[in-house]
Motif scaffolding. Structure first.
Motif, PDB file in Angstrom:
ATOM      1  N   THR A   1       0.874  -1.175   0.000  1.00 43.69           N
ATOM      2  CA  THR A   1       0.000   0.000   0.000  1.00 43.69           C
ATOM      3  C   THR A   1       0.913   1.227   0.000  1.00 43.69           C
ATOM      4  O   THR A   1       2.142   1.095  -0.023  1.00 43.69           O
ATOM      5  N   LEU A   2       0.317   2.404   0.124  1.00 40.35           N
ATOM      6  CA  LEU A   2       1.146   3.612   0.161  1.00 40.35           C
ATOM      7  C   LEU A   2       1.881   3.776   1.499  1.00 40.35           C
ATOM      8  O   LEU A   2       2.732   4.643   1.640  1.00 40.35           O
ATOM      9  N   HIS A   3       1.587   2.923   2.479  1.00 37.31           N
ATOM     10  CA  HIS A   3       2.164   3.078   3.822  1.00 37.31           C
ATOM     11  C   HIS A   3       3.562   2.467   3.908  1.00 37.31           C
ATOM     12  O   HIS A   3       3.734   1.278   3.632  1.00 37.31           O
ATOM     13  N   VAL A   4       4.523   3.268   4.339  1.00 38.91           N
ATOM     14  CA  VAL A   4       5.910   2.783   4.412  1.00 38.91           C
ATOM     15  C   VAL A   4       6.060   1.665   5.442  1.00 38.91           C
ATOM     16  O   VAL A   4       6.609   0.601   5.145  1.00 38.91           O
ATOM     17  N   GLU A   5       5.569   1.889   6.657  1.00 43.05           N
ATOM     18  CA  GLU A   5       5.801   0.903   7.714  1.00 43.05           C
ATOM     19  C   GLU A   5       5.137  -0.429   7.383  1.00 43.05           C
ATOM     20  O   GLU A   5       5.729  -1.493   7.567  1.00 43.05           O
ATOM     21  N   ALA A   6       3.902  -0.380   6.883  1.00 46.42           N
ATOM     22  CA  ALA A   6       3.206  -1.626   6.544  1.00 46.42           C
ATOM     23  C   ALA A   6       3.949  -2.363   5.431  1.00 46.42           C
ATOM     24  O   ALA A   6       4.058  -3.594   5.443  1.00 46.42           O
ATOM     25  N   THR A   7       4.477  -1.602   4.476  1.00 41.24           N
ATOM     26  CA  THR A   7       5.210  -2.248   3.378  1.00 41.24           C
ATOM     27  C   THR A   7       6.486  -2.912   3.917  1.00 41.24           C
ATOM     28  O   THR A   7       6.883  -3.989   3.458  1.00 41.24           O
ATOM     29  N   GLU A   8       7.088  -2.292   4.914  1.00 42.69           N
ATOM     30  CA  GLU A   8       8.281  -2.908   5.523  1.00 42.69           C
ATOM     31  C   GLU A   8       7.915  -4.197   6.270  1.00 42.69           C
ATOM     32  O   GLU A   8       8.663  -5.169   6.244  1.00 42.69           O
ATOM     33  N   ILE A   9       6.745  -4.205   6.893  1.00 46.15           N
ATOM     34  CA  ILE A   9       6.273  -5.438   7.546  1.00 46.15           C
ATOM     35  C   ILE A   9       6.098  -6.534   6.496  1.00 46.15           C
ATOM     36  O   ILE A   9       6.523  -7.672   6.681  1.00 46.15           O
ATOM     37  N   LEU A  10       5.479  -6.167   5.382  1.00 48.24           N
ATOM     38  CA  LEU A  10       5.296  -7.130   4.286  1.00 48.24           C
ATOM     39  C   LEU A  10       6.649  -7.675   3.823  1.00 48.24           C
ATOM     40  O   LEU A  10       6.815  -8.891   3.642  1.00 48.24           O
TER      41      LEU A  10
ATOM     42  N   GLY B   1       6.574  -3.481  -3.513  1.00 49.92           N
ATOM     43  CA  GLY B   1       6.597  -2.037  -3.680  1.00 49.92           C
ATOM     44  C   GLY B   1       5.655  -1.287  -2.767  1.00 49.92           C
ATOM     45  O   GLY B   1       4.503  -1.694  -2.576  1.00 49.92           O
ATOM     46  N   LYS B   2       6.185  -0.200  -2.216  1.00 47.57           N
ATOM     47  CA  LYS B   2       5.347   0.809  -1.578  1.00 47.57           C
ATOM     48  C   LYS B   2       4.610   1.534  -2.707  1.00 47.57           C
ATOM     49  O   LYS B   2       5.235   2.015  -3.647  1.00 47.57           O
ATOM     50  N   VAL B   3       3.298   1.600  -2.624  1.00 45.36           N
ATOM     51  CA  VAL B   3       2.498   2.207  -3.697  1.00 45.36           C
ATOM     52  C   VAL B   3       2.607   3.729  -3.645  1.00 45.36           C
ATOM     53  O   VAL B   3       2.687   4.320  -2.564  1.00 45.36           O
ATOM     54  N   ASN B   4       2.633   4.350  -4.820  1.00 42.52           N
ATOM     55  CA  ASN B   4       2.543   5.811  -4.925  1.00 42.52           C
ATOM     56  C   ASN B   4       1.180   6.176  -5.482  1.00 42.52           C
ATOM     57  O   ASN B   4       0.750   5.628  -6.505  1.00 42.52           O
ATOM     58  N   MET B   5       0.514   7.109  -4.814  1.00 44.06           N
ATOM     59  CA  MET B   5      -0.761   7.621  -5.328  1.00 44.06           C
ATOM     60  C   MET B   5      -1.038   8.980  -4.687  1.00 44.06           C
ATOM     61  O   MET B   5      -1.252   9.061  -3.484  1.00 44.06           O
ATOM     62  N   ASP B   6      -1.023  10.022  -5.504  1.00 46.04           N
ATOM     63  CA  ASP B   6      -1.243  11.373  -4.965  1.00 46.04           C
ATOM     64  C   ASP B   6      -2.509  12.020  -5.523  1.00 46.04           C
ATOM     65  O   ASP B   6      -2.714  13.219  -5.359  1.00 46.04           O
ATOM     66  N   ARG B   7      -3.351  11.211  -6.206  1.00 46.97           N
ATOM     67  CA  ARG B   7      -4.655  11.752  -6.629  1.00 46.97           C
ATOM     68  C   ARG B   7      -5.661  10.607  -6.800  1.00 46.97           C
ATOM     69  O   ARG B   7      -5.282   9.447  -7.009  1.00 46.97           O
ATOM     70  N   ASN B   8      -6.937  10.972  -6.688  1.00 42.92           N
ATOM     71  CA  ASN B   8      -8.059  10.056  -6.948  1.00 42.92           C
ATOM     72  C   ASN B   8      -8.109   8.806  -6.067  1.00 42.92           C
ATOM     73  O   ASN B   8      -8.648   7.778  -6.471  1.00 42.92           O
ATOM     74  N   GLY B   9      -7.560   8.895  -4.873  1.00 36.40           N
ATOM     75  CA  GLY B   9      -7.648   7.754  -3.956  1.00 36.40           C
ATOM     76  C   GLY B   9      -8.701   7.965  -2.876  1.00 36.40           C
ATOM     77  O   GLY B   9      -8.869   7.111  -2.015  1.00 36.40           O
ATOM     78  N   GLY B  10      -9.386   9.129  -2.912  1.00 37.27           N
ATOM     79  CA  GLY B  10     -10.340   9.424  -1.826  1.00 37.27           C
ATOM     80  C   GLY B  10      -9.566   9.962  -0.627  1.00 37.27           C
ATOM     81  O   GLY B  10      -8.346  10.030  -0.651  1.00 37.27           O
ATOM     82  N   LYS B  11     -10.296  10.283   0.462  1.00 37.58           N
ATOM     83  CA  LYS B  11      -9.589  11.011   1.514  1.00 37.58           C
ATOM     84  C   LYS B  11      -8.661  10.137   2.359  1.00 37.58           C
ATOM     85  O   LYS B  11      -7.712  10.628   2.954  1.00 37.58           O
ATOM     86  N   ASN B  12      -8.904   8.858   2.400  1.00 37.90           N
ATOM     87  CA  ASN B  12      -8.074   8.013   3.273  1.00 37.90           C
ATOM     88  C   ASN B  12      -6.944   7.285   2.573  1.00 37.90           C
ATOM     89  O   ASN B  12      -6.186   6.566   3.214  1.00 37.90           O
TER      90      ASN B  12
ATOM     91  N   GLU C   1       8.412   9.969   1.008  1.00 34.16           N
ATOM     92  CA  GLU C   1       8.107   8.696   1.670  1.00 34.16           C
ATOM     93  C   GLU C   1       8.763   7.523   0.932  1.00 34.16           C
ATOM     94  O   GLU C   1       9.215   6.558   1.554  1.00 34.16           O
ATOM     95  N   THR C   2       8.816   7.613  -0.378  1.00 36.84           N
ATOM     96  CA  THR C   2       9.455   6.545  -1.167  1.00 36.84           C
ATOM     97  C   THR C   2      10.957   6.486  -0.853  1.00 36.84           C
ATOM     98  O   THR C   2      11.522   5.409  -0.667  1.00 36.84           O
ATOM     99  N   ARG C   3      11.563   7.650  -0.758  1.00 36.32           N
ATOM    100  CA  ARG C   3      12.990   7.698  -0.401  1.00 36.32           C
ATOM    101  C   ARG C   3      13.221   7.143   0.995  1.00 36.32           C
ATOM    102  O   ARG C   3      14.167   6.411   1.229  1.00 36.32           O
ATOM    103  N   ARG C   4      12.340   7.510   1.934  1.00 36.73           N
ATOM    104  CA  ARG C   4      12.484   7.003   3.311  1.00 36.73           C
ATOM    105  C   ARG C   4      12.384   5.477   3.300  1.00 36.73           C
ATOM    106  O   ARG C   4      13.199   4.779   3.912  1.00 36.73           O
ATOM    107  N   TRP C   5      11.415   4.973   2.582  1.00 37.10           N
ATOM    108  CA  TRP C   5      11.229   3.503   2.488  1.00 37.10           C
ATOM    109  C   TRP C   5      12.492   2.838   1.901  1.00 37.10           C
ATOM    110  O   TRP C   5      12.973   1.829   2.439  1.00 37.10           O
ATOM    111  N   LEU C   6      13.032   3.423   0.838  1.00 38.08           N
ATOM    112  CA  LEU C   6      14.219   2.825   0.201  1.00 38.08           C
ATOM    113  C   LEU C   6      15.424   2.883   1.140  1.00 38.08           C
ATOM    114  O   LEU C   6      16.197   1.927   1.222  1.00 38.08           O
TER     115      LEU C   6
END
Ligand code: GUN
Ligand code: FE
Length: 426
Positions: free
Chosen positions: A131-140, A154-165, A177-182
């Motif tokens: 998902t777009l969440h860094v910590e959850a992706t690290e758990i995965l 992959g940590k997902v990237n999405m900056d539009r059309n995902g709704g508020k959450n 966030e992608t850099r932090r994850w890497l």
């Protein structure tokens, strides 16, 4: 020499070569040296005479399967919302479920279940969305690493059309966030690799795509995404990217469509001839996901055209749009869907044959990882030992018949053991 990873496996050995020819070698020997296949032989060559021989009996031995496209966070709602089309399904089921992965306790539990199933399955390699969440992706990634499977995640990237959450605040924060994850995962794993994961064009602004291109060059990363899955989605991309000639061209103009760094695109149903040529030129992989395409009434991918054009292609579950995680099932579904395409859409497109879908599920997808998915010399020793004797059988069948039947009728319960790089992981 690592003795644990050097041995000879005896059984009925079946594998594809680069020309998609299926080789069937009854009562033969596959030699593994330091985790790498040395070939398949009728008699053990003298130079391997000192290797331990593991005679598996009356079993089928095939290369491990690759799931070239799956969404780990969608495991929890498999088999739900299958009466919808893509965009409605994303908004109603997928995005609300993926938003839950901000909760790390939930991520641990749900990802644990998915990885457990993957480990038991016929899959040895997979290319996976988080998902777009860094910590959850690290758990995965931690769970995948423990499993012994070889994966990209992959940590997902999405900056539009995902709704508020389920939307990152800006292209810049998504990139940060992608850099932090890497940085947090760099050097941490042996079997788990990062892959850039822009969800699809409707979820990623032009600025975000440009940021990802910069990160790609810095880190030398491959990309996974979705391409031309659904007619409404394709029309939407046309509106969002008026300067692009096609959906493929939108990725190409962003510099994220193969070339120097590999790309794998799921679906590719509504692509035209020019796009197919571009995919071929850029070495873009197609992840064909037939069950998903039927579930979401997305369409029937022009697989025969991809094969004829020499486009690289493997199979994906696309779980949970594909309700089933099995790549055995995906092979059978690919044959069935190709028959419908031939009957209903394109009478020039010969249906897929069994050797073709076997190739796609093994070497076709495996090659995204390098020399993977075959028992040719120099290939990673990823192997499945399959006991099909529990499938009722009133008369004796040839090995080739047993193999085809296994793809349709067998499942993970028939797996006696599963090797990845010469290591038995189940
Ligand atoms: N396109 C964008 N996101 C998704 C997804 O999660 N699943 C499928 N099948 N298609 C998508
Ligand atoms: Fe998908």
């Amino acid at each position: 020499m690592d003795r644990k990873k050097s041995f000879v496996l005896k059984g009925h050995i079946c594998y594809s070569d680069e020309k998609k020819k299926l080789h069937i070698k009854p009562n033969s020997y596959a030699v593994c040296k330091d985790g790498v296949c040395q070939g398949v032989f009728e008699k053990i060559p003298q130079k391997f005479a000192s290797f331990e021989v593991r005679d598996m009996g009356d079993v089928l031995v095939i290369p491990g399967l690759t799931d070239l496209h799956a969404h780990a966070p969608q495991y929890a709602f498999r088999g739900q919302g299958m009466d919808l089309e893509l965009l409605e399904w994303l908004n109603t089921h997928t995005f609300p479920e993926e938003a839950r992965y901000a909760d790390l306790e939930y991520a641990q539990r749900a990802y644990g279940m998915y990885v457990e199933e993957l480990k038991k399955s016929a899959v040895t390699r997979a290319v996976i969305f988080g998902t777009l969440h860094v910590e959850a992706t690290e758990i995965l990634m931690d769970l995948l690493e423990e499993s012994g499977l070889e994966t990209y995640a992959g940590k997902v990237n999405m900056d539009r059309n995902g709704g508020k959450n389920l939307e990152e605040a800006s292209a810049q924060s998504s990139a940060a966030e992608t850099r932090r994850w890497l940085q947090e995962t760099e050097g941490k794993y042996r079997h788990t690799r990062p892959i850039l994961t822009p969800r699809f064009i409707p979820a990623c602004s032009d600025e975000l795509m440009a940021e990802l291109r910069t990160i790609q060059k810095e880190y030398g990363l491959p990309v996974q995404s979705h391409l031309s899955e659904n007619p409404q989605e394709v029309a939407w991309v046309k509106e969002l990217c008026p300067k692009a000639k096609s959906y493929s061209d939108a990725y190409f103009q962003a510099g994220l469509f193969g070339g120097t760094y590999p790309a794998v695109m799921a679906h590719c149903i509504w692509v035209d001839e020019e796009e197919i040529q571009l995919m071929k030129e850029q070495g873009v992989y197609v992840a064909h996901c037939p069950q998903s395409n039927a579930n979401l009434s997305s369409g029937i991918a022009p697989v025969r055209k991809f094969l004829s054009a020499g486009v690289s292609i493997g199979l994906g579950s696309d779980m949970a749009a594909g309700s089933n995680t099995s790549i055995l099932r995906a092979m059978a579904d690919a044959v069935q869907c190709s028959k419908l395409r031939w009957r209903l859409v394109d009478s020039e497109a010969k249906p897929l044959t069994f050797p073709e879908v076997f190739y796609m599920g093994t070497l076709g997808g495996g090659s995204f990882f390098g020399n993977v998915g075959s028992f040719l010399p120099g290939y990673a020793f990823d192997a499945l030992v399959l006991d099909d004797t529990s499938l009722p059988q009133p008369r004796k069948l040839e090995v080739s018949q047993r193999l085809e039947r296994f793809i349709y009728l067998g499942d993970e319960q028939n797996i006696v053991c599963k090797y990845v790089n010469g290591v038995c992981i189940r």
